[in-house]
Design a protein around this motif. Structure first.
Motif, PDB file in Angstrom:
ATOM      1  N   SER A  84      25.991 -23.047  41.969  1.00 36.54           N
ATOM      2  CA  SER A  84      25.198 -23.253  40.417  1.00 36.54           C
ATOM      3  C   SER A  84      24.196 -24.340  40.558  1.00 36.54           C
ATOM      4  O   SER A  84      24.264 -25.189  41.255  1.00 36.54           O
ATOM      5  CB  SER A  84      26.627 -23.824  39.848  1.00 36.54           C
ATOM      6  OG  SER A  84      26.017 -24.628  38.557  1.00 36.54           O
ATOM      7  N   SER A  85      22.865 -24.116  40.223  1.00 37.04           N
ATOM      8  CA  SER A  85      21.827 -24.659  40.082  1.00 37.04           C
ATOM      9  C   SER A  85      21.492 -25.038  38.518  1.00 37.04           C
ATOM     10  O   SER A  85      22.362 -25.254  37.784  1.00 37.04           O
ATOM     11  CB  SER A  85      20.812 -24.120  40.859  1.00 37.04           C
ATOM     12  OG  SER A  85      19.412 -25.139  40.825  1.00 37.04           O
ATOM     13  N   SER A  86      20.092 -24.972  38.208  1.00 40.52           N
ATOM     14  CA  SER A  86      19.680 -25.592  36.840  1.00 40.52           C
ATOM     15  C   SER A  86      18.330 -24.979  36.519  1.00 40.52           C
ATOM     16  O   SER A  86      17.571 -24.899  37.783  1.00 40.52           O
ATOM     17  CB  SER A  86      19.956 -27.014  36.682  1.00 40.52           C
ATOM     18  OG  SER A  86      19.012 -27.514  35.531  1.00 40.52           O
ATOM     19  N   ILE A 110      22.979 -19.234  40.652  1.00 35.34           N
ATOM     20  CA  ILE A 110      22.651 -19.090  39.183  1.00 35.34           C
ATOM     21  C   ILE A 110      22.100 -20.173  38.615  1.00 35.34           C
ATOM     22  O   ILE A 110      22.708 -21.407  38.985  1.00 35.34           O
ATOM     23  CB  ILE A 110      24.006 -18.675  38.442  1.00 35.34           C
ATOM     24  CG1 ILE A 110      23.649 -18.185  37.215  1.00 35.34           C
ATOM     25  CG2 ILE A 110      25.015 -19.834  38.480  1.00 35.34           C
ATOM     26  CD1 ILE A 110      23.246 -16.734  37.047  1.00 35.34           C
ATOM     27  N   ALA A 111      20.939 -20.279  37.767  1.00 35.04           N
ATOM     28  CA  ALA A 111      20.430 -21.376  37.497  1.00 35.04           C
ATOM     29  C   ALA A 111      20.225 -21.317  35.971  1.00 35.04           C
ATOM     30  O   ALA A 111      19.707 -20.739  35.189  1.00 35.04           O
ATOM     31  CB  ALA A 111      19.066 -21.524  37.982  1.00 35.04           C
ATOM     32  N   ARG A 120      17.520 -16.862  43.796  1.00 36.32           N
ATOM     33  CA  ARG A 120      17.613 -17.721  42.498  1.00 36.32           C
ATOM     34  C   ARG A 120      17.640 -17.081  41.340  1.00 36.32           C
ATOM     35  O   ARG A 120      16.365 -16.510  40.976  1.00 36.32           O
ATOM     36  CB  ARG A 120      16.808 -18.978  42.450  1.00 36.32           C
ATOM     37  CG  ARG A 120      16.668 -19.982  41.154  1.00 36.32           C
ATOM     38  CD  ARG A 120      15.653 -20.630  41.058  1.00 36.32           C
ATOM     39  NE  ARG A 120      15.483 -21.959  40.100  1.00 36.32           N
ATOM     40  CZ  ARG A 120      15.307 -21.548  38.716  1.00 36.32           C
ATOM     41  NH1 ARG A 120      14.978 -20.350  38.514  1.00 36.32           N
ATOM     42  NH2 ARG A 120      15.381 -22.460  38.075  1.00 36.32           N
ATOM     43  N   ILE A 121      18.757 -17.167  40.471  1.00 40.03           N
ATOM     44  CA  ILE A 121      18.681 -15.965  39.373  1.00 40.03           C
ATOM     45  C   ILE A 121      18.777 -16.988  37.988  1.00 40.03           C
ATOM     46  O   ILE A 121      19.763 -17.885  37.986  1.00 40.03           O
ATOM     47  CB  ILE A 121      19.689 -15.200  39.196  1.00 40.03           C
ATOM     48  CG1 ILE A 121      19.625 -14.291  40.300  1.00 40.03           C
ATOM     49  CG2 ILE A 121      19.916 -14.163  37.823  1.00 40.03           C
ATOM     50  CD1 ILE A 121      20.492 -13.409  41.031  1.00 40.03           C
ATOM     51  N   GLU A 122      17.738 -17.104  37.191  1.00 38.16           N
ATOM     52  CA  GLU A 122      17.916 -18.133  36.105  1.00 38.16           C
ATOM     53  C   GLU A 122      18.533 -17.359  34.885  1.00 38.16           C
ATOM     54  O   GLU A 122      17.835 -16.398  34.592  1.00 38.16           O
ATOM     55  CB  GLU A 122      16.746 -18.659  35.902  1.00 38.16           C
ATOM     56  CG  GLU A 122      16.380 -19.500  34.674  1.00 38.16           C
ATOM     57  CD  GLU A 122      15.017 -20.397  34.674  1.00 38.16           C
ATOM     58  OE1 GLU A 122      14.682 -20.923  35.509  1.00 38.16           O
ATOM     59  OE2 GLU A 122      14.544 -20.339  33.470  1.00 38.16           O
TER      60      GLU A 122
END
Length: 259
Positions: A150-152, A193-194, A250-252
Protein backbone atom coordinates in the motif's frame (compact mmCIF):
# COMPACT_ATOMS: atom_id res chain seq x y z
CA UNK A 1 -5.68 -30.19 2.14
CA UNK A 2 -7.67 -27.11 1.16
CA UNK A 3 -7.30 -25.84 -2.40
CA UNK A 4 -8.60 -22.39 -1.44
CA UNK A 5 -6.53 -19.35 -2.32
CA UNK A 6 -5.52 -17.76 0.97
CA UNK A 7 -4.56 -14.12 1.50
CA UNK A 8 -2.91 -12.40 4.45
CA UNK A 9 -3.84 -8.74 4.93
CA UNK A 10 -2.33 -6.46 7.57
CA UNK A 11 -4.61 -3.93 9.21
CA UNK A 12 -7.75 -5.64 7.98
CA UNK A 13 -10.23 -4.64 10.67
CA UNK A 14 -11.31 -1.23 9.38
CA UNK A 15 -11.28 1.23 6.51
CA UNK A 16 -9.44 0.24 3.36
CA UNK A 17 -8.09 -2.90 5.04
CA UNK A 18 -11.57 -4.19 5.76
CA UNK A 19 -12.63 -3.40 2.21
CA UNK A 20 -9.65 -5.41 0.92
CA UNK A 21 -10.54 -8.40 3.10
CA UNK A 22 -14.17 -8.37 2.00
CA UNK A 23 -13.30 -7.86 -1.67
CA UNK A 24 -10.92 -10.83 -1.57
CA UNK A 25 -13.65 -12.91 0.08
CA UNK A 26 -16.12 -11.82 -2.62
CA UNK A 27 -13.60 -13.13 -5.15
CA UNK A 28 -13.66 -16.53 -3.43
CA UNK A 29 -10.53 -16.18 -1.30
CA UNK A 30 -10.07 -17.09 2.36
CA UNK A 31 -8.25 -14.53 4.47
CA UNK A 32 -5.98 -14.22 7.47
CA UNK A 33 -5.87 -10.61 8.59
CA UNK A 34 -4.21 -8.68 11.38
CA UNK A 35 -5.44 -6.02 13.74
CA UNK A 36 -3.57 -4.06 16.39
CA UNK A 37 -6.57 -3.01 18.49
CA UNK A 38 -10.36 -2.90 18.15
CA UNK A 39 -10.88 -6.65 18.55
CA UNK A 40 -14.65 -6.23 18.23
CA UNK A 41 -14.17 -4.75 14.75
CA UNK A 42 -12.00 -7.72 13.80
CA UNK A 43 -14.76 -10.09 14.88
CA UNK A 44 -17.22 -8.17 12.70
CA UNK A 45 -14.95 -8.66 9.69
CA UNK A 46 -14.66 -12.40 10.39
CA UNK A 47 -18.46 -12.59 10.46
CA UNK A 48 -18.78 -10.53 7.27
CA UNK A 49 -16.43 -12.91 5.45
CA UNK A 50 -18.37 -15.92 6.77
CA UNK A 51 -21.56 -14.36 5.43
CA UNK A 52 -19.95 -14.49 1.98
CA UNK A 53 -19.27 -18.19 2.41
CA UNK A 54 -15.54 -17.82 3.00
CA UNK A 55 -13.25 -18.29 6.01
CA UNK A 56 -11.34 -15.55 7.84
CA UNK A 57 -8.99 -15.68 10.81
CA UNK A 58 -7.99 -12.55 12.76
CA UNK A 59 -4.58 -12.40 14.48
CA UNK A 60 -3.36 -9.52 16.59
CA UNK A 61 -0.10 -7.91 15.44
CA UNK A 62 1.68 -4.63 16.14
CA UNK A 63 3.75 -3.99 13.02
CA UNK A 64 6.01 -1.61 14.96
CA UNK A 65 7.36 -4.56 16.98
CA UNK A 66 9.60 -6.64 14.69
CA UNK A 67 10.61 -8.84 17.62
CA UNK A 68 7.07 -10.27 17.45
CA UNK A 69 7.32 -11.22 13.75
CA UNK A 70 8.87 -14.68 14.23
CA UNK A 71 6.13 -15.56 16.72
CA UNK A 72 3.53 -14.15 14.38
CA UNK A 73 4.89 -16.25 11.53
CA UNK A 74 4.63 -19.33 13.76
CA UNK A 75 1.02 -18.44 14.57
CA UNK A 76 0.22 -18.04 10.89
CA UNK A 77 1.79 -21.42 10.13
CA UNK A 78 -0.24 -23.11 12.87
CA UNK A 79 -3.41 -21.39 11.68
CA UNK A 80 -2.82 -22.54 8.10
CA UNK A 81 -2.28 -26.11 9.24
CA UNK A 82 -5.27 -26.18 11.59
CA UNK A 83 -7.81 -24.35 9.45
CA UNK A 84 -6.75 -25.24 5.93
CA UNK A 85 -4.28 -28.12 6.23
CA UNK A 86 -1.82 -25.91 4.34
CA UNK A 87 1.81 -24.93 4.85
CA UNK A 88 1.64 -21.67 2.90
CA UNK A 89 -0.60 -18.83 1.78
CA UNK A 90 -0.85 -17.17 -1.63
CA UNK A 91 -1.35 -13.41 -1.33
CA UNK A 92 0.27 -10.86 1.01
CA UNK A 93 -1.23 -7.36 1.27
CA UNK A 94 0.85 -4.92 3.31
CA UNK A 95 -1.91 -2.48 4.18
CA UNK A 96 -1.45 -1.44 7.85
CA UNK A 97 -0.57 2.21 8.31
CA UNK A 98 -1.44 5.68 9.51
CA UNK A 99 -0.61 9.30 8.68
CA UNK A 100 0.49 12.31 10.66
CA UNK A 101 1.14 15.96 9.79
CA UNK A 102 4.88 16.61 9.40
CA UNK A 103 5.45 20.28 8.50
CA UNK A 104 9.07 21.32 8.17
CA UNK A 105 9.96 23.14 11.36
CA UNK A 106 7.20 21.48 13.38
CA UNK A 107 8.01 17.76 13.33
CA UNK A 108 9.78 15.84 16.07
CA UNK A 109 11.97 12.77 15.88
CA UNK A 110 9.39 10.51 17.52
CA UNK A 111 6.85 11.23 14.78
CA UNK A 112 9.36 10.41 12.05
CA UNK A 113 10.36 7.22 13.86
CA UNK A 114 6.72 6.09 14.12
CA UNK A 115 6.03 6.66 10.43
CA UNK A 116 9.22 4.86 9.41
CA UNK A 117 8.55 1.98 11.82
CA UNK A 118 5.13 1.22 10.37
CA UNK A 119 5.52 1.99 6.68
CA UNK A 120 9.12 0.99 5.94
CA UNK A 121 10.76 -1.04 8.69
CA UNK A 122 7.62 -2.99 9.53
CA UNK A 123 6.74 -3.66 5.90
CA UNK A 124 10.29 -4.76 5.09
CA UNK A 125 10.84 -7.04 8.06
CA UNK A 126 7.36 -8.59 8.04
CA UNK A 127 7.60 -9.34 4.32
CA UNK A 128 11.03 -10.84 4.95
CA UNK A 129 9.60 -13.04 7.71
CA UNK A 130 6.73 -14.27 5.53
CA UNK A 131 8.19 -14.40 2.01
CA UNK A 132 11.61 -15.89 2.77
CA UNK A 133 12.98 -18.67 4.97
CA UNK A 134 16.36 -20.03 6.04
CA UNK A 135 17.93 -22.67 3.84
CA UNK A 136 16.13 -25.95 4.30
CA UNK A 137 12.85 -24.34 5.38
CA UNK A 138 9.84 -23.33 3.29
CA UNK A 139 8.60 -19.72 3.13
CA UNK A 140 5.03 -19.06 4.22
CA UNK A 141 4.30 -17.15 1.01
CA UNK A 142 3.93 -19.73 -1.74
CA UNK A 143 5.81 -19.68 -5.03
CA UNK A 144 3.64 -18.10 -7.70
CA UNK A 145 2.08 -15.83 -5.09
CA UNK A 146 1.33 -12.11 -5.04
CA UNK A 147 2.43 -9.20 -2.86
CA UNK A 148 0.49 -5.93 -2.90
CA UNK A 149 2.05 -3.03 -1.00
CA UNK A 150 0.00 0.00 0.00
CA UNK A 151 1.35 3.38 -1.06
CA UNK A 152 -0.38 6.72 -1.62
CA UNK A 153 -1.17 9.26 -4.29
CA UNK A 154 0.94 11.58 -2.13
CA UNK A 155 4.06 10.13 -3.76
CA UNK A 156 2.93 11.77 -7.03
CA UNK A 157 1.16 14.96 -5.96
CA UNK A 158 2.06 17.22 -3.04
CA UNK A 159 -0.48 18.06 -0.36
CA UNK A 160 1.11 19.71 2.65
CA UNK A 161 1.78 18.81 5.41
CA UNK A 162 2.37 15.13 4.55
CA UNK A 163 6.04 15.25 3.54
CA UNK A 164 7.22 12.40 5.77
CA UNK A 165 4.21 10.22 4.98
CA UNK A 166 4.74 10.75 1.26
CA UNK A 167 8.44 9.99 1.68
CA UNK A 168 7.96 6.68 3.52
CA UNK A 169 5.36 5.65 0.95
CA UNK A 170 7.91 6.51 -1.72
CA UNK A 171 10.26 4.07 -0.01
CA UNK A 172 7.56 1.39 -0.22
CA UNK A 173 7.36 1.94 -3.97
CA UNK A 174 11.12 1.49 -4.32
CA UNK A 175 10.98 -1.69 -2.22
CA UNK A 176 8.23 -2.96 -4.50
CA UNK A 177 10.46 -2.75 -7.56
CA UNK A 178 13.39 -4.40 -5.83
CA UNK A 179 11.25 -7.23 -4.46
CA UNK A 180 9.72 -7.80 -7.89
CA UNK A 181 13.25 -8.65 -9.07
CA UNK A 182 14.32 -10.57 -5.96
CA UNK A 183 11.18 -12.73 -5.85
CA UNK A 184 10.55 -12.98 -9.57
CA UNK A 185 12.47 -16.23 -9.83
CA UNK A 186 9.82 -17.84 -7.63
CA UNK A 187 7.02 -16.55 -9.85
CA UNK A 188 5.90 -14.01 -7.23
CA UNK A 189 4.62 -10.70 -8.56
CA UNK A 190 4.98 -7.57 -6.42
CA UNK A 191 3.01 -4.39 -7.04
CA UNK A 192 1.96 -1.20 -5.29
CA UNK A 193 -1.57 0.18 -5.01
CA UNK A 194 -1.65 3.95 -4.45
CA UNK A 195 -5.02 5.38 -3.36
CA UNK A 196 -5.82 9.06 -3.66
CA UNK A 197 -8.10 10.87 -1.17
CA UNK A 198 -10.36 8.31 0.56
CA UNK A 199 -13.20 9.09 2.97
CA UNK A 200 -12.12 6.90 5.91
CA UNK A 201 -10.73 7.55 9.39
CA UNK A 202 -7.35 8.33 7.78
CA UNK A 203 -5.64 11.15 9.70
CA UNK A 204 -8.58 11.55 12.04
CA UNK A 205 -11.21 11.28 9.32
CA UNK A 206 -10.57 14.78 7.97
CA UNK A 207 -12.16 13.91 4.62
CA UNK A 208 -15.54 13.45 6.27
CA UNK A 209 -15.78 17.24 6.09
CA UNK A 210 -18.26 17.99 3.28
CA UNK A 211 -16.45 21.17 2.20
CA UNK A 212 -13.20 19.26 1.74
CA UNK A 213 -15.04 16.53 -0.14
CA UNK A 214 -16.33 19.14 -2.56
CA UNK A 215 -12.89 20.69 -3.01
CA UNK A 216 -11.11 17.38 -3.54
CA UNK A 217 -13.95 16.05 -5.67
CA UNK A 218 -13.53 19.07 -7.93
CA UNK A 219 -9.89 18.05 -8.45
CA UNK A 220 -10.83 14.47 -9.34
CA UNK A 221 -11.65 13.32 -12.86
CA UNK A 222 -14.50 11.12 -11.57
CA UNK A 223 -15.93 14.02 -9.59
CA UNK A 224 -15.73 12.79 -5.98
CA UNK A 225 -13.38 11.46 -3.33
CA UNK A 226 -13.11 7.70 -2.91
CA UNK A 227 -14.76 5.46 -0.36
CA UNK A 228 -12.94 2.47 1.10
CA UNK A 229 -14.98 0.16 -1.13
CA UNK A 230 -13.48 1.82 -4.20
CA UNK A 231 -10.04 0.57 -3.15
CA UNK A 232 -10.60 -2.98 -1.87
CA UNK A 233 -11.87 -4.30 -5.23
CA UNK A 234 -8.93 -2.64 -7.01
CA UNK A 235 -6.53 -4.57 -4.79
CA UNK A 236 -8.46 -7.79 -5.30
CA UNK A 237 -8.32 -7.27 -9.06
CA UNK A 238 -4.51 -7.27 -8.94
CA UNK A 239 -4.58 -10.78 -7.45
CA UNK A 240 -6.89 -12.40 -10.00
CA UNK A 241 -5.88 -15.04 -12.49
CA UNK A 242 -4.45 -13.43 -15.58
CA UNK A 243 -2.71 -10.54 -13.78
CA UNK A 244 0.42 -12.43 -12.71
CA UNK A 245 2.48 -10.89 -15.50
CA UNK A 246 2.02 -7.44 -13.92
CA UNK A 247 4.89 -6.86 -11.51
CA UNK A 248 7.05 -4.04 -10.18
CA UNK A 249 4.30 -1.52 -10.93
CA UNK A 250 2.74 1.40 -9.10
CA UNK A 251 -1.00 1.41 -9.80
CA UNK A 252 -2.80 4.55 -8.67
CA UNK A 253 -6.45 4.20 -7.63
CA UNK A 254 -7.32 7.85 -7.22
CA UNK A 255 -10.24 8.44 -9.58
CA UNK A 256 -7.94 10.69 -11.58
CA UNK A 257 -7.06 13.08 -8.75
CA UNK A 258 -5.00 16.03 -10.00
CA UNK A 259 -4.15 14.54 -13.39
Amino acid sequence: MSTSTIALVTGGNRGIGRSIVEALAADGRDVVFTYNSHEAEAKEVVDAVAARGRVAEAIRLDVTRPAEFPGFADTVRRTLRTRWDRESFDILVNNAGFALHTPLGGTDEETLDRLFAVHVKGVFLLTQALATAPEGASPLLADGGRIINSSSGLTRFVTAPYAAYGAVKGAVEVLTRYWAVELGGRGISVNTIAPGPVNTDFDGGYLRDENLQQIFGGLTALGRVAHADDIGPAVAALTREGTGWITGQRIEASGGFRI
